[in-house]
Every structure is written in structure tokens, then in C-alpha cells.
Motif scaffolding. Structure first.
Motif, mmCIF file in Angstrom:
data_model
loop_
_atom_site.group_PDB
_atom_site.id
_atom_site.type_symbol
_atom_site.label_atom_id
_atom_site.label_comp_id
_atom_site.label_asym_id
_atom_site.label_seq_id
_atom_site.Cartn_x
_atom_site.Cartn_y
_atom_site.Cartn_z
ATOM 1 N N TRP A 278 0.929 -1.617 0.056
ATOM 2 C CA TRP A 278 0.195 0.266 -0.048
ATOM 3 C C TRP A 278 1.035 1.508 0.052
ATOM 4 C CZ3 TRP A 278 -4.427 0.233 4.073
ATOM 5 C CH2 TRP A 278 -4.932 1.598 4.172
ATOM 6 N N VAL A 279 0.543 2.413 -0.638
ATOM 7 C CA VAL A 279 1.573 3.470 -1.256
ATOM 8 C C VAL A 279 0.464 4.392 -1.138
ATOM 9 C CG1 VAL A 279 3.265 2.623 -1.652
ATOM 10 C CG2 VAL A 279 2.404 3.277 -3.066
ATOM 11 N N MET A 280 0.743 5.727 -1.073
ATOM 12 C CA MET A 280 -0.644 6.719 -1.052
ATOM 13 C C MET A 280 0.246 8.365 -1.672
ATOM 14 S SD MET A 280 -3.123 6.517 2.524
ATOM 15 C CE MET A 280 -4.282 7.693 1.122
ATOM 16 N N ALA A 281 0.022 8.848 -2.199
ATOM 17 C CA ALA A 281 0.294 10.462 -2.813
ATOM 18 C C ALA A 281 -0.547 11.052 -2.533
ATOM 19 C CB ALA A 281 0.796 10.248 -3.542
ATOM 20 N N PHE A 282 0.070 11.908 -1.965
ATOM 21 C CA PHE A 282 -0.762 13.773 -1.365
ATOM 22 C C PHE A 282 0.295 14.911 -2.257
ATOM 23 C CE2 PHE A 282 -1.175 11.056 1.764
ATOM 24 C CZ PHE A 282 -2.716 10.392 2.161
ATOM 25 N N ASP A 283 -0.678 15.911 -2.222
ATOM 26 C CA ASP A 283 0.035 17.522 -2.882
ATOM 27 C C ASP A 283 0.251 17.597 -1.876
ATOM 28 O OD1 ASP A 283 -2.469 18.523 -1.796
ATOM 29 O OD2 ASP A 283 -3.605 18.252 -3.906
ATOM 30 N N LEU A 284 0.572 19.251 -1.292
ATOM 31 C CA LEU A 284 0.923 19.570 0.327
ATOM 32 C C LEU A 284 0.466 20.669 0.204
ATOM 33 C CD1 LEU A 284 4.416 20.355 -1.629
ATOM 34 C CD2 LEU A 284 4.167 18.486 -0.260
ATOM 35 N N ASP A 285 -0.647 20.506 0.159
ATOM 36 C CA ASP A 285 -2.459 20.881 0.783
ATOM 37 C C ASP A 285 -3.064 19.985 1.602
ATOM 38 O OD1 ASP A 285 -1.816 23.616 0.524
ATOM 39 O OD2 ASP A 285 -2.824 22.820 -2.020
ATOM 40 N N GLY A 286 -1.913 18.618 1.385
ATOM 41 C CA GLY A 286 -2.787 17.086 1.872
ATOM 42 C C GLY A 286 -4.217 16.844 1.388
ATOM 43 N N THR A 287 -4.060 16.477 0.074
ATOM 44 C CA THR A 287 -5.818 16.140 -0.967
ATOM 45 C C THR A 287 -4.853 15.072 -1.056
ATOM 46 O OG1 THR A 287 -6.013 18.316 -1.399
ATOM 47 C CG2 THR A 287 -6.869 16.636 -2.631
ATOM 48 N N ARG A 288 -6.088 13.933 -1.126
ATOM 49 C CA ARG A 288 -4.755 12.327 -2.185
ATOM 50 C C ARG A 288 -5.545 12.933 -3.446
ATOM 51 N NH1 ARG A 288 -8.082 6.757 -1.748
ATOM 52 N NH2 ARG A 288 -9.943 8.245 -2.235
ATOM 53 N N VAL A 289 -4.260 12.061 -4.080
ATOM 54 C CA VAL A 289 -4.210 12.135 -5.189
ATOM 55 C C VAL A 289 -3.975 10.695 -5.714
ATOM 56 C CG1 VAL A 289 -2.670 13.033 -6.988
ATOM 57 C CG2 VAL A 289 -2.855 14.321 -5.102
ATOM 58 N N HIS A 290 -3.373 9.956 -4.964
ATOM 59 C CA HIS A 290 -2.942 8.091 -4.791
ATOM 60 C C HIS A 290 -3.309 6.763 -4.124
ATOM 61 C CE1 HIS A 290 -1.248 9.688 -9.683
ATOM 62 N NE2 HIS A 290 -0.747 9.652 -8.569
ATOM 63 N N ASP A 291 -3.684 5.994 -4.513
ATOM 64 C CA ASP A 291 -4.137 5.305 -3.170
ATOM 65 C C ASP A 291 -3.868 4.388 -4.051
ATOM 66 O OD1 ASP A 291 -4.929 3.492 -1.171
ATOM 67 O OD2 ASP A 291 -6.187 4.692 -0.367
ATOM 68 N N LEU A 292 -2.599 3.728 -4.557
ATOM 69 C CA LEU A 292 -2.194 2.619 -4.945
ATOM 70 C C LEU A 292 -2.123 1.242 -3.521
ATOM 71 C CD1 LEU A 292 0.534 3.697 -6.988
ATOM 72 C CD2 LEU A 292 -2.319 3.512 -7.530
#
Length: 327
Positions: A278-292
Motif C-alpha cells: 500500500w502506497v499513497m500520494a498527497f499534494d502539499l495541501d494534504g489532498t489525496r492524489v494516489h492510493d495504490l
């Protein structure tokens, strides 16, 4: 034989909400490390992957050819890493403290005591342009093999620590909920700190009107955040080691006796981390972009993730290889 006694501290976790993955996690290929346990993976300034192995070696790997070389041996258990421009590496070593591996392969101790106590379980590290080093510690009560004890008792003994260029060492944020991944903003105006046992990522401001203030960037995660990396894509990549455990969440607000009983259950029946990559990615405002996510066994117990120029790699405390992921 009973396990080490825990000292349960009550804490009410945020509600568990899980929006689910944005896409499957797919492993494109595996890069052998020549050992086991690439707990943290980072890219150096030449684009090579750098990782530390359970036997103490710091290894550099070409992500295209798989060619690898040994930079140094710490004599301990390396965890979080920070590549330096000169080819050296800063190392959080579980056993020895904060270390530096110089380009010639020599290893030197930078910090081995904090607040008058031996530095144990140093977790992740970054360095600013002026030579100030920031690092996290996960717990002062537990070791790597028994790190779940800290999750169950929740005594919050992690720290964010600063080492000034003159060698002065200062605890800046005490009582972290298992301090872990650490990222420095591109303009060095703040740090992002993962609190594994708090299911959150916090922002600690270093400059500007809010200097010294700490706020929550992401909270209520559905899993345990581990190491983090700021990618060339501008995203904050976060390894999620495991999903939250509903039983532990129910016990954390109190239930000291039950938590002690759970901790002392035989290994075969104790709560275990669900098998997942499980990996995730967020922008620097904390909004989820990826959830793999993947549960097919292609990889597991992801403790680190890093992206550079479209290449996404993951490391694991328990695997032998580094996974190159399809983004």
C-alpha cells in the motif's frame, strides 16, 4: 514466557473511514538488494536507489540495470536515509544512532545521545542547505523487533530532534505517536512528519510568521504511515505499512488490562498486520492524489516509497527485493 510489561495510555483514535484505492498497486519488476529488509528507499542525486539492509550495509542500485554497489557498513540496523550532494548518506541507525557515511565509505557517529539518554530507534532524517539536520525517533521504550508494543501501549515517546551545524542537539517536538517518515519542503519552510501510531501527518513550520507552529496536514488515515518522500512530481509519497486494526482501535481509549492481555497472547493468536502492499500520494495541501493497493502477495509490508522522474519504487522491512511499481 510473558512479554515485556506495557504501560497502556488511553487515546481515542479518529473514526476509521476508508474511501478505498484509486487504482491497484502493480509491481513491474523486482530489484534484488543482495540482502534483506530494504526498510527505506531513496534516490540519490545521480538517480540511483539507496537503501539500508538488515545486515548493516548501505547499498546503491541502478534502477534501470539493477547493478549495485556497497557504499558502507554501519555495524547496526540502518533505517531512514538522506542522500547528500557529495555522494555521502545520512543514516538513522536503530542500534547506533544518527550516522554519516562519507563518500569514501567511512562511517561516523553524529548523535548517539538525546536529552541525556542513549539515542535508540532513530527513524528518518533530512538536512537543510545550511547543514542543520532534523531526525525523528520512533520510541524510547521499544526496539524494532517489538515495535508493536509501542502501538499497543501508546505512550508516545517519539521525538523530532534538531542537530545544529555546531553539533548542538535539541528535542523540538516530544511525545510523537511513533515518529517516522520525515520530509523537508522544497523551500525549507516546513517539515512533514509521519506519526505512525497517530494515523496522521503533521506540518512543523520552520520559517515565516508561523515558525515553530505544528499543524495537521493529513489525519484519520486508514493505515499506519511509515517513511515518506517528496517526488519530482511534487507529490508527497507515503508508505502505508498496514491497515489499522479494529480491535486495537477499540482498546486504545482505555482497557489497560485487555491491552496487556492482548500483548501477552501467544504469537500465533495475537493481532497481526493484514497482508497488503500500500502506497499513497498527497499534494502539499494534504489532498489525496494516489492510493495504490495490492493484496495479491506480489509485495508486502511496504515501509518506504520514492518517486523520481516517473520511476516509483517501494521498500519493505521484511522483503529481500525493492519493488519497481507501475504508476
Amino acid at each position: 514466557m510473558p512479554r515485556r510489561l506495557i504501560k497502556p495510555r488511553p487515546w481515542t483514535p479518529p473514526p476509521l473511514t476508508d474511501p478505498g484505492p484509486t487504482a491497484p498497486l502493480r509491481v513491474d519488476r523486482l530489484l534484488p538488494t543482495g540482502g534483506r529488509g530494504p526498510e527505506d528507499v531513496v534516490f540519490d542525486h545521480d538517480g540511483r536507489i539507496v537503501t539500508g539492509l538488515a545486515d548493516g550495509r548501505i547499498v546503491r542500485i541502478d534502477p534501470v540495470t539493477g547493478e549495485r554497489s556497497v557504499l558502507a557498513e554501519t555495524g547496526g540496523r540502518p533505517l531512514g536515509l538522506h542522500p547528500r550532494v557529495d555522494g555521502g548518506v545520512l543514516i538513522c541507525d536503530h542500534d547506533r544512532g544518527l550516522l554519516e557515511a562519507r563518500p569514501d565509505g567511512s562511517v561516523h557517529v553524529l548523535v548517539d545521545t538525546v536529552d541525556g539518554e542513549p539515542l535508540t530507534f532513530a527513524s528518518n532524517v533530512v538536512e537543510t542547505r545550511d547543514g542543520t539536520i532534523w531526525f525523528t525517533t520512533s520510541t524510547s521504550r521499544w526496539n524494532l523487533d517489538e515495535h508493536l508494543g509501542d502501538i499497543v501501549e501508546h505512550t508516545c515517546t517519539g521525538r523530532l530532534v534538531r542537530r545544529d551545524p555546531d553539533g548542538t542537539v535539541t528535542t523540538v517536538l516530544p511525545e510523537l505517536k511513533f515518529g517516522n517518515g520525515l520530509v523537508l519542503a522544497p523551500d525549507e519552510s516546513y517539515l512533514l512528519v509521519a506519526e505512525t501510531a497517530g494515523y496522521r501527518i503533521r506540518r512543523h513550520r520552520l520559517t515565516g510568521p508561523g515558525a515553530g507552529r505544528t499543524e495537521v496536514l493529513v489525519e484519520g488515515l486508514a493505515g499506519f504511515p511509515d517513511n515518506m518522500w517528496l517526488g519530482s512530481d511534487g507529490l508527497l509519497w507515503v508508505a502505508i505499512a498496514a491497515p489499522r486494526n479494529p480491535l486495537i482501535d477499540r482498546l486504545l481509549p482505555g482497557h489497560a488490562l485487555l491491552r496487556t492481555l492482548v500483548w501477552n497472547l501467544p504469537e500465533a493468536v495475537r493481532p497481526k498486520a493484514a497482508p497488503i502492499a500500500w502506497v499513497m500520494a498527497f499534494d502539499l495541501d494534504g489532498t489525496r492524489v494516489h492510493d495504490l493497493r495490492a493484496t495479491d502477495g506480489s509485495y508486502g509490508f511496504v515501509t518506504s516509497v520514492a518517486e523520481r522522474d516517473g520511476v516509483l519504487v517501494a521498500g519493505s522491512l521484511t522483503a529481500a527485493d525493492i519493488a519497481v511499481l507501475t504508476l
